[in-house]
Design a protein around this motif. Sequence first.
Motif, PDB file in Angstrom:
ATOM      1  N   TRP A   1      46.179  18.625 -21.380  1.00 24.14           N
ATOM      2  CA  TRP A   1      44.905  17.927 -21.166  1.00 24.14           C
ATOM      3  C   TRP A   1      44.929  17.295 -19.784  1.00 24.14           C
ATOM      4  O   TRP A   1      45.842  16.534 -19.452  1.00 24.14           O
ATOM      5  CB  TRP A   1      44.750  16.861 -22.242  1.00 24.14           C
ATOM      6  N   SER A   2      43.952  17.604 -18.949  1.00 22.26           N
ATOM      7  CA  SER A   2      43.814  17.034 -17.613  1.00 22.26           C
ATOM      8  C   SER A   2      45.060  17.362 -16.776  1.00 22.26           C
ATOM      9  O   SER A   2      45.358  18.533 -16.569  1.00 22.26           O
ATOM     10  CB  SER A   2      43.572  15.527 -17.711  1.00 22.26           C
TER      11      SER A   2
ATOM     12  N   TRP B   1      42.725  21.831 -21.754  1.00 21.29           N
ATOM     13  CA  TRP B   1      41.618  20.933 -22.052  1.00 21.29           C
ATOM     14  C   TRP B   1      41.325  20.196 -20.742  1.00 21.29           C
ATOM     15  O   TRP B   1      42.102  19.353 -20.311  1.00 21.29           O
ATOM     16  CB  TRP B   1      42.002  19.918 -23.111  1.00 21.29           C
ATOM     17  N   ALA B   2      40.235  20.544 -20.095  1.00 22.30           N
ATOM     18  CA  ALA B   2      39.876  19.911 -18.817  1.00 22.30           C
ATOM     19  C   ALA B   2      41.040  19.965 -17.839  1.00 22.30           C
ATOM     20  O   ALA B   2      41.401  18.965 -17.216  1.00 22.30           O
ATOM     21  CB  ALA B   2      39.423  18.464 -19.035  1.00 22.30           C
TER      22      ALA B   2
ATOM     23  N   ASN C   1      36.292  23.052 -20.923  1.00 26.57           N
ATOM     24  CA  ASN C   1      35.801  21.847 -20.265  1.00 26.57           C
ATOM     25  C   ASN C   1      34.539  21.356 -20.962  1.00 26.57           C
ATOM     26  O   ASN C   1      33.833  22.141 -21.604  1.00 26.57           O
ATOM     27  CB  ASN C   1      35.464  22.109 -18.797  1.00 26.57           C
TER      28      ASN C   1
ATOM     29  N   ASP D   1      31.787  16.471 -17.932  1.00 20.33           N
ATOM     30  CA  ASP D   1      33.050  15.916 -17.423  1.00 20.33           C
ATOM     31  C   ASP D   1      32.873  15.501 -15.969  1.00 20.33           C
ATOM     32  O   ASP D   1      32.594  16.330 -15.104  1.00 20.33           O
ATOM     33  CB  ASP D   1      34.161  16.971 -17.547  1.00 20.33           C
TER      34      ASP D   1
ATOM     35  N   VAL E   1      37.185  15.891 -14.154  1.00 23.61           N
ATOM     36  CA  VAL E   1      37.571  17.230 -13.714  1.00 23.61           C
ATOM     37  C   VAL E   1      36.324  18.110 -13.778  1.00 23.61           C
ATOM     38  O   VAL E   1      35.792  18.370 -14.864  1.00 23.61           O
ATOM     39  CB  VAL E   1      38.682  17.820 -14.601  1.00 23.61           C
TER      40      VAL E   1
ATOM     41  N   PRO F   1      33.785  20.831 -14.298  1.00 27.87           N
ATOM     42  CA  PRO F   1      33.842  21.994 -15.186  1.00 27.87           C
ATOM     43  C   PRO F   1      33.999  23.340 -14.469  1.00 27.87           C
ATOM     44  O   PRO F   1      34.442  24.308 -15.088  1.00 27.87           O
ATOM     45  CB  PRO F   1      32.499  21.927 -15.928  1.00 27.87           C
TER      46      PRO F   1
ATOM     47  N   ALA G   1      37.323  25.349 -14.768  1.00 28.14           N
ATOM     48  CA  ALA G   1      37.648  26.252 -15.867  1.00 28.14           C
ATOM     49  C   ALA G   1      37.563  27.705 -15.408  1.00 28.14           C
ATOM     50  O   ALA G   1      38.456  28.521 -15.693  1.00 28.14           O
ATOM     51  CB  ALA G   1      36.718  26.008 -17.049  1.00 28.14           C
TER      52      ALA G   1
ATOM     53  N   ASP H   1      32.239  14.972 -22.488  1.00 23.25           N
ATOM     54  CA  ASP H   1      32.801  14.373 -21.286  1.00 23.25           C
ATOM     55  C   ASP H   1      34.279  14.757 -21.152  1.00 23.25           C
ATOM     56  O   ASP H   1      34.754  15.678 -21.820  1.00 23.25           O
ATOM     57  CB  ASP H   1      32.607  12.855 -21.296  1.00 23.25           C
ATOM     58  N   HIS H   2      35.025  14.047 -20.304  1.00 19.46           N
ATOM     59  CA  HIS H   2      36.419  14.390 -20.036  1.00 19.46           C
ATOM     60  C   HIS H   2      37.300  14.259 -21.277  1.00 19.46           C
ATOM     61  O   HIS H   2      38.294  14.967 -21.420  1.00 19.46           O
ATOM     62  CB  HIS H   2      36.971  13.504 -18.916  1.00 19.46           C
TER      63      HIS H   2
END
Length: 333
Positions: free
Chosen positions: A185-186, A208-209, A272, A276, A279, A281, A284, A305-306
């Motif tokens: 994630w992130s 994930w993002a 994404n 967001d 990050v 989108p 992606a 969102d993020h």
Amino acid sequence: MKVTRRASLVVLLIVLLGGMLFAAGSEYTVVKGDTLWEIAKAYGVDWKEIAELNGITDEFALQVGTVLKIPEAYTEISVMIPNIDHEIPAVICIPNGDGPFPLVVMLHGTGSDKNEAGGGYLLAAPALAKAGIASVRFDFIGNGESTADYINYNFTSAVDDTNIAFAYAASLPRVDGHRAGIMGWSQGGTIALLAAGQNPAYKSVLCWAGAPDLSGVGSLEAYEIAKQNGYYELTFEWRSPLKLGLQWFDEAYGTDVLQVFSNSSAPVLAINGSEDTVVDPVNAQRIVDASRNEKSKVLIIEGADHTFNIFTGDMTAFNQLIEATVDWFSKTL
């Protein structure tokens, strides 16, 4: 059939593999029309396990209002994994049954921990387990239960911890390390991409993002401060500050994450939220474009969102995220 869980959980703790194993169970109140088979299917367990746990000898004689104890479909092992000069706090979630089960390594984002924002990984790991997929989630250096200094966290240390945690979990008897995936994630997605590009053991990737460019976390101005002081203090609204070390900046600005990832032959699902603001989108599609696998794809969750709205109280987007995650690894591992 409508499944309702009671707030109280039956938790069994036993010492195993040098850690603690948590076998959690819940309760279900029988309503008109229920069958033991339907209840078991809803919880992802064998109906015979429910019958045995509750002393049921006639599975066709359920009484409305009966409170059944439900065994969970998985167990969780809490361990400290040694890695030269520090230990890696980790939780391994394994489906109940003989196995061997495929494995997913779960990587958290900046300033978070192994359970992730809003307990996101606390939801994802059981969902994977109920689909017959084991997982390991852990704290990077200086996060969560890690006692190491965050100033020593960087791309190199993160990928190393990832591979050590993977090797540990893959060595367990009911885990199939030859069917391994990785997700993040992130910034966890950043590390997942790097690890997959360097280690062919990861057969499937999910972000994930995911953030292929982390200049937004550490600006050039912050980089200059790190060159002078050896670190830059990163502040958050939800936790104490972290010291981003100079090596983190050197690697963040000196590493082409997508180029490294392009060495992987594994398919990637880049997810994404359309809203967001942390990050973009568009990243992606950049991740998928860097992939050599034609099965790679993008999923944009509208209105998310993020954190995929996990803090809003509306779990619609996050439930879609979990469903897509389980489906992806079920098909690619």
